[in-house]
Write an enzyme that holds these catalytic residues in place. Structure first.
Site, PDB file in Angstrom:
ATOM      1  N   LYS A  30       0.819  -1.215   0.000  1.00  0.00           N
ATOM      2  CA  LYS A  30       0.000   0.000   0.000  1.00  0.00           C
ATOM      3  C   LYS A  30       0.855   1.268   0.000  1.00  0.00           C
ATOM      4  CE  LYS A  30      -4.378  -1.780   1.648  1.00  0.00           C
ATOM      5  NZ  LYS A  30      -5.451  -1.735   2.663  1.00  0.00           N
TER       6      LYS A  30
ATOM      7  N   ARG B 249      -3.625 -10.040   5.159  1.00  0.00           N
ATOM      8  CA  ARG B 249      -4.143 -10.079   3.784  1.00  0.00           C
ATOM      9  C   ARG B 249      -3.043  -9.575   2.866  1.00  0.00           C
ATOM     10  NH1 ARG B 249      -6.668  -6.632   0.099  1.00  0.00           N
ATOM     11  NH2 ARG B 249      -8.215  -7.664  -1.248  1.00  0.00           N
TER      12      ARG B 249
END
Length: 296
Positions: free
Chosen positions: A228, A262
């Site tokens: 991210k 995740r």
């Protein structure tokens, strides 16, 4: 570490223990997810990705058909379900024993995936805010539910990063919704603070530093940090180069109480889990020694 929560989730009547954290592998049946390495365009690509993740030790598949990156293209529920259905068919053929999560904020899509493909978990980036029917649908389906925090929508969330105390406000929002889900008899709720969703880079790190506090909801915690912006932007790199940074933050998440990671890179995450568990076990052994000498 806070331990006042159940370290397991119910998967079709069998308990999946979270005593050792689990790795959820991302499989995006989309053409526009932010990280190109997670995209699968056809069934053979899905099959290769599934086989790779199985070989690397994936614990849960997370399948998405709707990209939620900033500037993503909106698609119809029918198109989203079509993408998901194709991927789910391949997964059920090649890895029927591995639990499957579907990443959708639409209650009707969630229902079809559970009823048609026996999906085990609904991963809702909207946390019930993008479809008012989601909580009742999950309760009716009796499946595990990942409750993520977001403000606004994927298209507008960048405008909603004003918090007086980001940890307290996100925790309060999730705790309120967990209580609502409990009233609706949803048995298995996993909370996700929503790294990158209506949070600045700095706010993401505040959440990560206090990740263990989210166990105050009484639920296991999922950390979705993989590749991210909070990793690659401070380092001046791209998502494609963020594997090492992802491992660093996944390790921090594990040390701060994450029960599920995740990720795009299953092998790296499984190695992080194994090594942090060795350290955790070593710390337990050391505490026994310290207590023994303290009592001498």
């Amino acid at each position: 570490m806070m331990e006042s929560y159940v370290k397991s989730i119910n998967i079709k009547g069998a308990l999946m223990s979270l005593e050792t954290p689990k790795v959820m592998g991302i499989l995006n049946a989309t053409p526009d997810s932010f990280y190109s390495g997670s995209r699968v365009a056809d069934r053979e690509s899905v099959a290769r990705r599934v086989r790779q993740m199985v070989d690397e030790g994936v614990d849960i598949f997370d399948v998405g058909g709707y990209s939620t990156r900033p500037g993503c293209t909106d698609i119809s529920p029918e198109e989203e379900y079509s993408r998901l259905s194709g991927a789910l068919e391949v997964i059920r053929k090649h890895a029927p024993e591995i639990p499957v999560s579907v990443d959708t904020f639409r209650a009707d899509v969630a229902r079809r995936c559970v009823e048609d493909w026996q999906v085990d978990i609904i991963n809702d980036i909207g946390g019930g805010t993008l479809d008012p029917e989601m909580f009742d649908t999950v309760a009716d389906l009796d499946v595990a539910y990942i409750l993520m925090h977001i403000k606004g929508t994927p298209a507008t969330m960048g405008n909603f990063t004003d918090y007086e105390d980001v940890v307290a406000e996100v925790l309060s929002d999730l705790a309120f919704k967990v209580a609502e889900l409990r009233r609706k008899k949803v048995r298995d709720v996993i909370v996700d603070p929503g790294f990158g969703f209506a949070k600045t880079v700095e706010q993401n790190y505040q959440l990560l530093a206090l990740l263990d506090s989210f166990h105050l909801t009484g639920s296991p915690v999922l950390a979705g940090l993989s590749r991210k912006t909070m990793i690659w932007k401070p380092l001046g790199i791209t998502a494609a180069d963020a594997a090492n940074g992802t491992t660093v933050l996944n390790t921090a998440a594990l040390l701060n109480g994450a029960d599920i990671l995740r990720v795009h890179d299953v092998r790296n995450a499984k190695e992080a889990v194994k090594l942090t568990e060795l350290m955790r076990n070593g710390a337990t052994d050391n505490n026994r020694v310290i207590r023994k000498f303290a009592n001498v």
